[in-house]
Each structure stands twice: as structure tokens, then as C-alpha cells.
Design an enzyme around this catalytic site. Sequence first.
Site, PDB file in Angstrom:
ATOM      1  CG  ASP A   1      -1.902   1.123   1.267  1.00 29.22           C
ATOM      2  OD1 ASP A   1      -2.721   1.179   0.336  1.00 29.22           O
ATOM      3  OD2 ASP A   1      -1.862   1.947   2.209  1.00 29.22           O
TER       4      ASP A   1
ATOM      5  CD  GLU B   1      -2.029   2.692  -3.615  1.00 27.53           C
ATOM      6  OE1 GLU B   1      -3.109   3.224  -3.899  1.00 27.53           O
ATOM      7  OE2 GLU B   1      -1.593   2.648  -2.451  1.00 27.53           O
TER       8      GLU B   1
HETATM    9  C1  NOJ Z   1      -4.424   3.166  -0.852  1.00 28.08           C
HETATM   10  C2  NOJ Z   1      -5.643   2.340  -0.764  1.00 28.08           C
HETATM   11  O1  NOJ Z   1      -5.915   1.771  -2.026  1.00 28.08           O
HETATM   12  C3  NOJ Z   1      -6.751   3.234  -0.273  1.00 28.08           C
HETATM   13  O2  NOJ Z   1      -8.004   2.598  -0.323  1.00 28.08           O
HETATM   14  C4  NOJ Z   1      -6.428   3.684   1.116  1.00 28.08           C
HETATM   15  O3  NOJ Z   1      -7.385   4.613   1.556  1.00 28.08           O
HETATM   16  C5  NOJ Z   1      -5.053   4.336   1.158  1.00 28.08           C
HETATM   17  N1  NOJ Z   1      -4.061   3.603   0.460  1.00 28.08           N
HETATM   18  C6  NOJ Z   1      -4.584   4.515   2.574  1.00 28.08           C
HETATM   19  O4  NOJ Z   1      -4.136   3.292   3.074  1.00 28.08           O
END
Ligand code: NOJ
Length: 547
Positions: free
Chosen positions: A204, A247
Amino acid sequence: MGTKNRWYENAVFYAIDVEVFADGNGDGVGDFQGLTERLDYLAGLGIDSIWLLPFYPSPNRDNGYDVTDYYGVDKRHGTLGDFVEFLREADRRGIEVIVDLVVNHTSDQHPWFQEARRDPGSPYRDYYIWTDDPPDQPDPQRGAVFPGEEDTIWSYDEVAEKHYYHRFYHFQPDLNTANPAVREEIRKIMGFWLALGVSGFRVDAATLLIDNKGGLERTKLDDPHGVLRDMRKFVERRGDDAILLGEADDAPDKLAAYFGDGDELNVLLNFLLDAYLVLALAEERAAPLETVLDMLPEVPVGGQWANFLRNYDELNVGRLARAQQQAVFAEFAPEKSMQIYGRGIRRRLAPMLDGDRDRLELAYSLLFSLPGTPLLVYGDEIGMGDDLSLPGRTAVRVPMQWSSEKNGGFSTADPDELVRSVVSGDDYGYESVNVADQRGDPDSLLHWFSRLIHVRRECPEIGSGDCEVLETTDDAVFAHRMRGGTGPRSETGTLVAVHNLGDEETTVTLDLEGSPTRLFDGSELQEVEDGWRFDLGEYGYCWVRLN
Ligand code: NOJ
């Protein structure tokens, strides 16, 4: 990499939020028992990799991305024992499971933060980022990630009597990655889940994880990408072919760095491709696809893109020019209520495309044929809709629609006890869009998807071959050729895919250097003087392998 050797290059990822997938114990909340019972469905569909969104103990103020314990399962979803049973059953069906690793920040309820705020002498104090004096104007590139929902990145904590740094919501204090003790915690967390048998992590907020958090001297990393290299090294040591899927929604010229020399993230979520793919669909022109394929950096051996149309957040078109963003909004999210953060769409794909079956097939066929590994979100395969009455990004996070029975078969609880209402009535309600009905109908989207997935898994040319865009005489037609690639499952060769993004029938002739065998749908094929002629219907498409 060990024996399974880069399995992710030729896989199909499927994202699941346990909370809304299937409720096994009838309390209104999805759980591992329910998910385990649905593994045969997933194996039948043909997906071979699950990305599990966070399921850890959490106050659940950001859909579980606010973790209070990295070593457990939130009791609403079952126990660690249930998780292990699930993992074993997935493994028996040849399905890899990767789990979300949310270590850019914790919940403010995490014991580390609670101790850090109370005790200046605690070793946990420096797990977070504090200041007496936050800058008035943060660098615009480093502002709040969800504008309108959270407008500051420094919040005051009454107990610590200091401000702490958070790029997301105020209840998600950022961890100080520059502190070696924090990086040791990250390794321990990964080690725990790898020991249980997961096949890797969806990292993440990878971009923010290695950022100079808060812009302070103290939090500056000497070697930001070293954080990801360390994580990769650890995963390779401890995991059997486990991967990091990151991500990293960063600027195009920064993307290559996340792959490193093949020693950082194995797979990157392809946000850039998503934005241009949606633009191409909106404009019904192939050009944006050519543009984005040129913009994307080469991936090193072992690197891969995870391509998607929609994920679980907003569909972010922020990297497009303003006029292009407007074109996408006009076509797919004309009402303000369908947009979010000034840069995104909060709808699922089926309603964005007006439920037009031809256009949906075109969109997913295109997605699955582009260089990389495709990623679906649960419910895509039946064309599920959204619920715009829900706040923010939650609109797309509706319960899975299994049947036309009570609660769409998601849960046997009373409807008012459900964690989230099931979409009902209208065009996308569970009464008309559900797995059971589509299973019984050989012409359904579900059956079509199953074919697409199975064919894609026979095409290592897409997963790891070389891709070349072919010229056509129609602006609406995107044609590309993929050669080579390695795959454990099938022969590789040369593949050509032709997609008509437009709503008018068309004909293109391609010089194919071989005679084509049709692999997947659509067009009439005929040998003519200067090559092979594809007669494509509106939104028509066709994949062929050359002999
Ligand atoms: C990215 C995630 O995809 C999202 O849903 C989340 O709110 C943020 N990171 C914070 O962890």
C-alpha cells in the site's frame, strides 16, 4: 525465484474485500468462512491469484487501511485459524494469495501510536513523525491525498502536545520509515504472513512509504529505494516465489525506479495505463493507447505491470491533461455525484459503460490483451453496479451479488444488519445481476469472462512477450502484436489482437506474416491480396495466434 518461477507474469489477479464478499456465519459481515466456501467458484472462473484487501483488526474508518494489529484477523471476519484454512484451500486449487501490506501508516488506535503519544521516552515515539511547528503551506505535491475529506497533513495530538504527520486521514499517522526499528517491524510482519504461506504483498502507498515524510531532515532517507530493495531481499529469502505488487501511482518518469534493477517491486499497479485506456474508450480512438505504451518505461526481467480498468478506489484520471479529464468525465461520469477529489470517478465500470455488453466486452478484451497481468475486482465478471448514495469511494464497495435470494445471497442476516446494503432494483440490482442466474445462462457475461480468463492464461505472449503496435487505416482500431514470452502452461508464439473502440462497424487489413487461428471472438477473417482482413462489428475485437 524458485520452482514456480514468475507465476505472476501469466496470472489473472482478482481483488477481494472479505468484508463484502460472502458472509459464512450469517452475522451480516463477510468472513473467511464465506470466502473459503466460494473458492470453487473462483477456481471455476479461472482466476489464479487473489489480492486480499486488509482484513486485519481495525477500527475500519478507511475500509481496513487503518490497522491496529498486523498479526491478526479482525474478529468480524473470523480468526487466524479461519485464514489459514482459507489459504490451504486456495493452495489446493492452485490459487496464489497476496495480502495487503499497509505499513505507510497505522491506525491512531494502534498500540504503537498510543504509547508514542503518551510517553516521549518510549521507543515507539520515533515510530511516528512529530513536530511542534508544522509548515503553513505544505509543498503542493505533498498535500492531503483525499482533498475535501481531509485537508491537512499535520494534526495536533492533545496528549503528545505535538503535531503528527499523516498523508491520508488524521486517524492514520504515518510511520517513520527512516527509523530502522520501523523497517525491522515491516520485515517481521512480512515474515509472519510468509510463514503462513501467502504468495506476497500488495504494498500500500509504496510511493509515500519511501517519501521524505514531512520534509524533515530527521525523516529523510539516504537511499529511499533502498527501503523497497530491503523488502524485496527479505521476501525472496523467506518466501517461495513470493512477490511485491506495489501501489506506486507516481509520475511517468519516476515509475522505472520502482522496479529498480529487477530488485525492488516485482509488479506495479498500472495507474498510467488505466487513465489512458479509459481516455481511449471515452474518445473511441486508439491513439491514447499508443501514447501510453510509449510513455511506460521498459520493465526489467522479472518486472511486470498489473493492468486494471477499475480498482477499489477512485478511477484516477489526474495524470491526463485537463481537457482529456473533461472528455472522460463527460462520457463516463457526467454528474458531479459520480466524480470525486476533482480527479476521479467513483463508479464501477458496467454503469460507466451504460451496461452496454458489446462495449464492456471490448473494454475487458482490450485490458486482457495489453502487456502485463490483468486485475479484476470481485463482481466485474457479472457486471455489477455501484451505489452512489454511499459516501466517497465506498460507492463501488458494495456486497457481492451471488443470487436473487435475500441480500443477493451475500448473507442470511436481516437486511438492516448488513455491513453495507446490497444493490437492489434498477438495472444493476441483485435481482437481475447475480452469479447464480448468469451461471445458468451460457450467453452471460460471466461465461464470457470465464472464456476470456482461460484464453488469457494460454497466452504468455501477452504476459511476457514483446509488444508492437500495428498501423491500421481506422483511428478507432487498435491492433497490436505480441511475440515470445515464457510460460509454464503453454506454447508461445505470435499473437495479434485487434480492437474496434468505435461504435461503427469497420474493416482493417493487416499483413500478418503467417496464417491466423482465431483464439478469442469476434470478427470475420479473410485472406485478401495484401494480408488478412478483419471485419469488426461495433466495439468488435478479435485475438488470433499466427501459425
Ligand atoms: C491506498 C488504498 O488503495 C486506499 O483505499 C487507502 O485509503 C489508502 N491507500 C490509505 O491506506
